[in-house]
Design a protein around this motif. Structure first.
Motif, PDB file in Angstrom:
ATOM      1  N   GLN A 187      -6.839   3.140  -3.319  1.00  0.00           N
ATOM      2  CA  GLN A 187      -7.056   1.836  -2.689  1.00  0.00           C
ATOM      3  C   GLN A 187      -7.950   0.945  -3.556  1.00  0.00           C
ATOM      4  O   GLN A 187      -7.735  -0.269  -3.644  1.00  0.00           O
ATOM      5  CB  GLN A 187      -7.672   2.002  -1.301  1.00  0.00           C
ATOM      6  N   GLY A 244       0.800  -1.219   0.000  1.00  0.00           N
ATOM      7  CA  GLY A 244       0.000   0.000   0.000  1.00  0.00           C
ATOM      8  C   GLY A 244       0.829   1.263   0.000  1.00  0.00           C
ATOM      9  O   GLY A 244       0.495   2.244  -0.679  1.00  0.00           O
ATOM     10  N   GLN A 273      -2.221   4.227   2.241  1.00  0.00           N
ATOM     11  CA  GLN A 273      -2.506   5.176   1.164  1.00  0.00           C
ATOM     12  C   GLN A 273      -2.699   6.607   1.673  1.00  0.00           C
ATOM     13  O   GLN A 273      -2.076   7.537   1.147  1.00  0.00           O
ATOM     14  CB  GLN A 273      -3.728   4.706   0.354  1.00  0.00           C
ATOM     15  N   GLY A 319       0.833   4.240  -2.800  1.00  0.00           N
ATOM     16  CA  GLY A 319       0.629   5.627  -2.430  1.00  0.00           C
ATOM     17  C   GLY A 319       1.711   6.536  -2.974  1.00  0.00           C
ATOM     18  O   GLY A 319       1.426   7.624  -3.485  1.00  0.00           O
TER      19      GLY A 319
END
Length: 315
Positions: free
Chosen positions: A189, A139, A256, A143
């Motif tokens: 996401q 994640g 994120q 991001g």
């Protein structure tokens, strides 16, 4: 003579027991084998799930702050104090938006992708392999990739929109407007969750017999009718699982928003606030309380989504 007969009789009487003893021991070993095989996994679950959960539940009712010793019983004070904070209340609202947008979009897009991948075509395996890539990224990496897209100075989004004359000046996309910030972060996401949702729903679609489609076509069903009356209803177990995994991911979102918006309240989630309270404020009691709230909310919402979407399918 009598003693010899008695000994012979006793040996004959004991022979079946002697022969049957190894068999009984063998049966006992076989009966214990499944438990022995499951024991390592059960121990793993107890040590890494049940014990920490019990520890969290217990300490959430204690005042445990490194800057305000000693540890003492506080009842529900940790929960009251935590949710009296405007930052935590705003983060709770953000998390609800993350969940609603994420579950709806990832389920709808995942279902559409699964329906497209259900039919065989040249390069299908390559498409599936490429589809998995966003899901395979951590994640925080996803991001950081999207930071370059939303950057206010050199971002790809601003560059494309100004080239198309949609906007005249570069804009701040993340951090300026709260709802827009939450929506854009959740899109990142969703970009990561859609591959898993699509694969779960595709696995359910693969179990639908081809005879049902053939019979429906003979009855004059159109392509849309096949999707609405056969594909989607019979794929509901997979759709339910995909929706539940989206609920779990969105209610626990951290990487994120932290990568895209840092510690700003505009896009902070409840999981981020749990981290800030625990490791910046060193108030572990409130951190335990927030973690317990997130866990209970995840279980309740997941169960509700499962009851709403899941239906048993029989062919």
């Amino acid at each position: 003579m009598t003693r010899a007969l008695a000994e012979a009789h006793s040996e004959r009487a004991g022979a079946p027991h002697a022969a049957g003893a190894p068999l009984a021991r063998r049966r006992r070993r076989i009966d214990l084998l499944p438990y022995a095989l499951v024991a390592p996994f059960a121990l793993f679950v107890v040590l890494l799930a049940i014990v920490p959960a019990a520890w969290t539940i217990g300490l959430s009712f204690f005042h445990d702050a490194a800057l305000d010793p000693p540890v003492r019983f506080a009842g529900f004070q940790n929960f009251i104090t935590a949710f009296s904070s405007s930052s935590i209340l705003q983060s709770s609202g953000n998390t609800v938006v993350y969940m609603v947008v994420g579950v709806v979009l990832s389920t709808i897009i995942g279902t559409a992708a699964a329906l497209l991948l259900q039919t065989s075509f040249r390069g299908r395996s390559v498409v599936i392999a490429v589809l998995i890539l966003p899901w395979a990224l951590p994640g925080i990496v996803a991001g950081l990739i999207w930071v370059n897209v939303f950057d206010a100075n050199t971002g790809l989004l601003n560059s494309v929109l100004t080239s198309l004359h949609v906007i005249t000046d570069y804009r701040v996309w993340v951090g300026d407007n709260r709802l827009l910030t939450v929506f854009l972060i959740e899109l990142v996401q969703v970009w990561q969750m859609v591959p898993l949702s699509a694969l779960l729903i595709l696995a359910a679609l693969q179990n639908v017999p081809d005879e049902l489609y053939e019979a429906a076509r003979l009855d004059g069903c159109s392509g849309w009718a096949l999707i609405r009356r056969i594909s989607v209803p019979l794929a509901r177990p997979g759709i339910a699982i995909a929706a539940v995994q989206s609920v779990v991911a969105t209610l626990n979102i951290f990487d994120q928003p932290y990568a895209l918006n840092g510690q700003a309240d505009a896009g902070a989630s409840l999981t981020m606030q749990t981290y800030f309270v625990s490791f910046q404020n060193l108030d572990f009691g409130q951190g335990y309380a927030l973690a317990l709230v997130i866990a209970v909310a995840t279980v309740i919402v997941s169960f509700g989504v499962l009851k709403l979407v899941y239906r048993q399918v029989e062919y």
